[in-house]
Design a protein around this motif. Structure first.
Motif, PDB file in Angstrom:
ATOM      1  N   ARG A   1      80.141  37.733  23.842  1.00 28.93           N
ATOM      2  CA  ARG A   1      81.430  37.856  23.158  1.00 28.93           C
ATOM      3  C   ARG A   1      81.934  39.290  23.171  1.00 28.93           C
ATOM      4  NH1 ARG A   1      82.276  33.015  20.631  1.00 28.93           N
ATOM      5  NH2 ARG A   1      84.187  33.890  19.750  1.00 28.93           N
ATOM      6  N   GLY A   2      81.299  40.140  23.987  1.00 28.79           N
ATOM      7  CA  GLY A   2      81.793  41.497  24.141  1.00 28.79           C
ATOM      8  C   GLY A   2      81.036  42.562  23.389  1.00 28.79           C
ATOM      9  N   ALA A   3      79.937  42.213  22.741  1.00 29.54           N
ATOM     10  CA  ALA A   3      79.147  43.222  22.037  1.00 29.54           C
ATOM     11  C   ALA A   3      78.552  44.215  23.035  1.00 29.54           C
ATOM     12  CB  ALA A   3      78.029  42.562  21.238  1.00 29.54           C
ATOM     13  N   VAL A   4      78.339  45.444  22.581  1.00 28.06           N
ATOM     14  CA  VAL A   4      77.783  46.510  23.410  1.00 28.06           C
ATOM     15  C   VAL A   4      76.307  46.697  23.066  1.00 28.06           C
ATOM     16  CG1 VAL A   4      77.923  48.965  23.970  1.00 28.06           C
ATOM     17  CG2 VAL A   4      80.019  47.650  23.552  1.00 28.06           C
ATOM     18  N   SER A   5      75.464  46.792  24.100  1.00 28.41           N
ATOM     19  CA  SER A   5      74.030  46.984  23.899  1.00 28.41           C
ATOM     20  C   SER A   5      73.665  48.453  24.021  1.00 28.41           C
ATOM     21  CB  SER A   5      73.230  46.188  24.948  1.00 28.41           C
ATOM     22  OG  SER A   5      73.382  44.801  24.746  1.00 28.41           O
ATOM     23  N   GLU A   6      72.871  48.919  23.077  1.00 29.78           N
ATOM     24  CA  GLU A   6      72.361  50.288  23.095  1.00 29.78           C
ATOM     25  C   GLU A   6      70.843  50.230  22.905  1.00 29.78           C
ATOM     26  OE1 GLU A   6      74.271  52.123  19.845  1.00 29.78           O
ATOM     27  OE2 GLU A   6      76.297  51.981  20.683  1.00 29.78           O
ATOM     28  N   ARG A   7      70.147  51.126  23.562  1.00 30.52           N
ATOM     29  CA  ARG A   7      68.693  51.104  23.493  1.00 30.52           C
ATOM     30  C   ARG A   7      68.199  51.310  22.061  1.00 30.52           C
ATOM     31  NH1 ARG A   7      64.592  54.157  27.642  1.00 30.52           N
ATOM     32  NH2 ARG A   7      62.647  53.532  26.631  1.00 30.52           N
ATOM     33  N   CYS A   8      67.214  50.511  21.681  1.00 28.04           N
ATOM     34  CA  CYS A   8      66.605  50.583  20.357  1.00 28.04           C
ATOM     35  C   CYS A   8      65.124  50.910  20.521  1.00 28.04           C
ATOM     36  CB  CYS A   8      66.764  49.244  19.625  1.00 28.04           C
ATOM     37  SG  CYS A   8      65.827  49.085  18.094  1.00 28.04           S
ATOM     38  N   PRO A   9      64.604  51.884  19.779  1.00 28.75           N
ATOM     39  CA  PRO A   9      63.182  52.212  19.899  1.00 28.75           C
ATOM     40  C   PRO A   9      62.305  51.067  19.400  1.00 28.75           C
ATOM     41  CG  PRO A   9      64.199  53.471  18.121  1.00 28.75           C
ATOM     42  CD  PRO A   9      65.308  52.771  18.833  1.00 28.75           C
ATOM     43  N   LEU A  10      61.178  50.857  20.074  1.00 31.31           N
ATOM     44  CA  LEU A  10      60.242  49.798  19.701  1.00 31.31           C
ATOM     45  C   LEU A  10      59.305  50.312  18.610  1.00 31.31           C
ATOM     46  CD1 LEU A  10      59.341  48.144  23.129  1.00 31.31           C
ATOM     47  CD2 LEU A  10      60.567  47.091  21.221  1.00 31.31           C
ATOM     48  N   GLU A  11      59.789  50.301  17.390  1.00 31.15           N
ATOM     49  CA  GLU A  11      58.976  50.742  16.270  1.00 31.15           C
ATOM     50  C   GLU A  11      57.997  49.635  15.880  1.00 31.15           C
ATOM     51  OE1 GLU A  11      61.903  51.723  13.391  1.00 31.15           O
ATOM     52  OE2 GLU A  11      62.487  53.594  14.397  1.00 31.15           O
ATOM     53  N   PRO A  12      56.844  49.996  15.304  1.00 28.32           N
ATOM     54  CA  PRO A  12      55.790  49.005  15.033  1.00 28.32           C
ATOM     55  C   PRO A  12      56.240  47.813  14.188  1.00 28.32           C
ATOM     56  CG  PRO A  12      54.920  51.224  14.805  1.00 28.32           C
ATOM     57  CD  PRO A  12      56.393  51.378  15.009  1.00 28.32           C
ATOM     58  N   GLY A  13      56.944  48.035  13.075  1.00 29.74           N
ATOM     59  CA  GLY A  13      57.351  46.918  12.231  1.00 29.74           C
ATOM     60  C   GLY A  13      58.262  45.954  12.952  1.00 29.74           C
ATOM     61  N   LEU A  14      59.201  46.489  13.706  1.00 30.48           N
ATOM     62  CA  LEU A  14      60.131  45.676  14.489  1.00 30.48           C
ATOM     63  C   LEU A  14      59.378  44.875  15.551  1.00 30.48           C
ATOM     64  CD1 LEU A  14      63.487  46.937  15.891  1.00 30.48           C
ATOM     65  CD2 LEU A  14      61.820  45.970  17.435  1.00 30.48           C
ATOM     66  N   THR A  15      58.467  45.537  16.261  1.00 33.80           N
ATOM     67  CA  THR A  15      57.707  44.889  17.329  1.00 33.80           C
ATOM     68  C   THR A  15      56.830  43.768  16.779  1.00 33.80           C
ATOM     69  OG1 THR A  15      57.678  46.897  18.667  1.00 33.80           O
ATOM     70  CG2 THR A  15      55.956  45.288  19.098  1.00 33.80           C
ATOM     71  N   GLU A  16      56.120  44.047  15.707  1.00 37.03           N
ATOM     72  CA  GLU A  16      55.213  43.049  15.144  1.00 37.03           C
ATOM     73  C   GLU A  16      55.968  41.813  14.667  1.00 37.03           C
ATOM     74  OE1 GLU A  16      53.233  45.222  12.105  1.00 37.03           O
ATOM     75  OE2 GLU A  16      52.231  46.571  13.528  1.00 37.03           O
ATOM     76  N   LEU A  17      57.115  42.009  14.053  1.00 33.76           N
ATOM     77  CA  LEU A  17      57.895  40.880  13.559  1.00 33.76           C
ATOM     78  C   LEU A  17      58.426  40.042  14.714  1.00 33.76           C
ATOM     79  CD1 LEU A  17      59.142  39.337  11.228  1.00 33.76           C
ATOM     80  CD2 LEU A  17      61.049  40.970  11.229  1.00 33.76           C
ATOM     81  N   ALA A  18      58.926  40.691  15.761  1.00 28.67           N
ATOM     82  CA  ALA A  18      59.465  39.958  16.906  1.00 28.67           C
ATOM     83  C   ALA A  18      58.377  39.165  17.617  1.00 28.67           C
ATOM     84  CB  ALA A  18      60.137  40.922  17.881  1.00 28.67           C
ATOM     85  N   VAL A  19      57.219  39.766  17.812  1.00 32.28           N
ATOM     86  CA  VAL A  19      56.110  39.076  18.484  1.00 32.28           C
ATOM     87  C   VAL A  19      55.643  37.890  17.633  1.00 32.28           C
ATOM     88  CG1 VAL A  19      53.698  39.298  19.206  1.00 32.28           C
ATOM     89  CG2 VAL A  19      55.363  41.069  19.819  1.00 32.28           C
ATOM     90  N   ALA A  20      55.574  38.070  16.322  1.00 30.58           N
ATOM     91  CA  ALA A  20      55.171  36.984  15.432  1.00 30.58           C
ATOM     92  C   ALA A  20      56.173  35.831  15.475  1.00 30.58           C
ATOM     93  CB  ALA A  20      55.023  37.496  14.001  1.00 30.58           C
ATOM     94  N   ALA A  21      57.464  36.155  15.551  1.00 30.97           N
ATOM     95  CA  ALA A  21      58.482  35.110  15.616  1.00 30.97           C
ATOM     96  C   ALA A  21      58.371  34.311  16.913  1.00 30.97           C
ATOM     97  CB  ALA A  21      59.869  35.725  15.487  1.00 30.97           C
ATOM     98  N   ALA A  22      58.179  35.009  18.040  1.00 25.03           N
ATOM     99  CA  ALA A  22      58.026  34.314  19.325  1.00 25.03           C
ATOM    100  C   ALA A  22      56.788  33.425  19.305  1.00 25.03           C
ATOM    101  CB  ALA A  22      57.941  35.336  20.453  1.00 25.03           C
ATOM    102  N   GLU A  23      55.714  33.935  18.751  1.00 20.57           N
ATOM    103  CA  GLU A  23      54.473  33.163  18.654  1.00 20.57           C
ATOM    104  C   GLU A  23      54.661  31.927  17.782  1.00 20.57           C
ATOM    105  OE1 GLU A  23      51.029  34.390  16.021  1.00 20.57           O
ATOM    106  OE2 GLU A  23      50.240  34.957  17.986  1.00 20.57           O
ATOM    107  N   THR A  24      55.424  32.065  16.713  1.00 18.30           N
ATOM    108  CA  THR A  24      55.641  30.971  15.772  1.00 18.30           C
ATOM    109  C   THR A  24      56.299  29.772  16.435  1.00 18.30           C
ATOM    110  OG1 THR A  24      55.767  32.453  13.875  1.00 18.30           O
ATOM    111  CG2 THR A  24      56.869  30.324  13.656  1.00 18.30           C
ATOM    112  N   VAL A  25      57.242  30.014  17.328  1.00 20.72           N
ATOM    113  CA  VAL A  25      57.945  28.908  17.993  1.00 20.72           C
ATOM    114  C   VAL A  25      57.283  28.523  19.313  1.00 20.72           C
ATOM    115  CG1 VAL A  25      60.123  29.506  16.893  1.00 20.72           C
ATOM    116  CG2 VAL A  25      59.586  30.454  19.138  1.00 20.72           C
ATOM    117  N   GLY A  26      56.190  29.188  19.684  1.00 15.74           N
ATOM    118  CA  GLY A  26      55.465  28.852  20.906  1.00 15.74           C
ATOM    119  C   GLY A  26      56.103  29.346  22.180  1.00 15.74           C
ATOM    120  N   ALA A  27      56.943  30.395  22.088  1.00 13.40           N
ATOM    121  CA  ALA A  27      57.664  30.888  23.264  1.00 13.40           C
ATOM    122  C   ALA A  27      56.929  32.071  23.890  1.00 13.40           C
ATOM    123  CB  ALA A  27      59.081  31.299  22.892  1.00 13.40           C
ATOM    124  N   HIS A  28      56.580  31.957  25.174  1.00  9.78           N
ATOM    125  CA  HIS A  28      55.965  33.066  25.900  1.00  9.78           C
ATOM    126  C   HIS A  28      57.006  34.092  26.337  1.00  9.78           C
ATOM    127  CE1 HIS A  28      51.989  31.231  26.087  1.00  9.78           C
ATOM    128  NE2 HIS A  28      52.596  30.094  26.378  1.00  9.78           N
TER     129      HIS A  28
END
Length: 287
Positions: free
Chosen positions: A208-235
């Protein structure tokens, strides 16, 4: 391992930036790979499958992606992501229910079985709130409602739609956030990159036209994202996070056939998303 077992497939009716990158990355790795167009695919129950034994599911349409994965798996094919993961990620209620069961932070959510029941659910959640279709992407048909009158008008429209599924209403509390959300790409249980997505409107979809900017992979952010992917079974998953003004993170959605053009462009040559996916496919083919 036989050459047939090492053949790889990419299930896609459209070859976009992402699919071209994955096919190129597989070719660089020396693997034979073929596009499988689901519009011409049929799988006979109980019959032998002569195609690739490892297939990446990149089909745009949810139901074709879901049933193609299920049919191929019934023939002994390893599909990334699995039909089970596609079913959960493709249905917003199933995703929310899985995240809540895991104890991951996610917006207050309710499922109403009729539009009338949705008004009561919204009163309990409070306003502003968001009404979303159960199945859909790119922010389509997602509506922010700030008061009961606006909600009633939206729900009256839903009640008039012919599809029975449209009468089942998924609603969420709106989460206060800063002027962006975060997309984290998880491949094989590892966060390979993240971007802030900014938009002039409240929806922050790149489509829809949003602009992407690089975001640092901080530990809390990384752990939450990996846990969410694992929860739904997505590799392979694009995990969408919201961050409130106090810095708290909330999981909004998990996308199983994630687009990553914006993230790749934001990271440049330092991150190769397509190659990370190709590496996961080749690993799956060897096991």
């Amino acid at each position: 391992m036989s050459s047939a077992a090492m053949r790889l497939g990419v299930l896609a009716s459209r070859v976009r930036f992402e699919e071209k990158g994955i096919l190129t990355a597989l070719e660089r790795r020396g693997f034979a790979c073929e596009q499988i167009d689901p519009r011409s695919l049929s799988v006979r129950a109980g019959a032998a499958w002569t195609g690739p034994r490892t297939v990446l599911n990149r089909e745009v349409g949810h139901y074709r992606a879901l049933y193609a994965a299920a049919a191929l798996e019934s023939a002994g094919v390893s599909v990334l992501n699995s039909a089970a993961a596609t079913a959960v990620c493709g249905d917003k209620w199933q995703t929310s229910a899985a995240l809540v069961a895991r104890g991951l932070p996610t917006p207050e959510t309710a499922l109403a079985l009729t539009p009338d029941a949705a008004l009561d659910a919204l009163d309990r959640l409070g306003y502003p709130a968001v009404i979303k279709p159960l199945v859909g992407s790119w922010g389509r048909l997602v509506t922010r409602v700030g008061d009961p009158e606006t909600a009633a008008a939206v729900l009256e429209h839903l009640a008039a739609l012919p599809s029975p599924q449209s009468h089942i209403v998924y609603v969420q509390s709106e989460v206060p956030k800063v002027d962006r959300d975060i997309r984290v790409l998880v491949v094989g249980g590892r966060a390979v990159g993240a971007t802030y997505r900014r938009s002039r409107e409240w929806r922050t979809n790149v489509a829809r036209g949003a602009v992407s900017e690089r975001c640092p992979l901080e530990p809390g952010l990384t752990e939450l994202a990996v846990a969410a992917a694992e929860t739904v079974g997505a590799h392979i998953a694009g995990v969408d996070l919201l961050q409130d003004p106090d810095g708290r993170l909330t999981v909004l959605e998990v996308n199983d056939r994630v687009e990553f053009r914006g993230l790749q462009q934001a990271h440049g040559t330092e991150t190769d998303v397509a190659d990370a996916i190709a590496a996961l496919m080749t690993k799956a083919a060897k096991t």
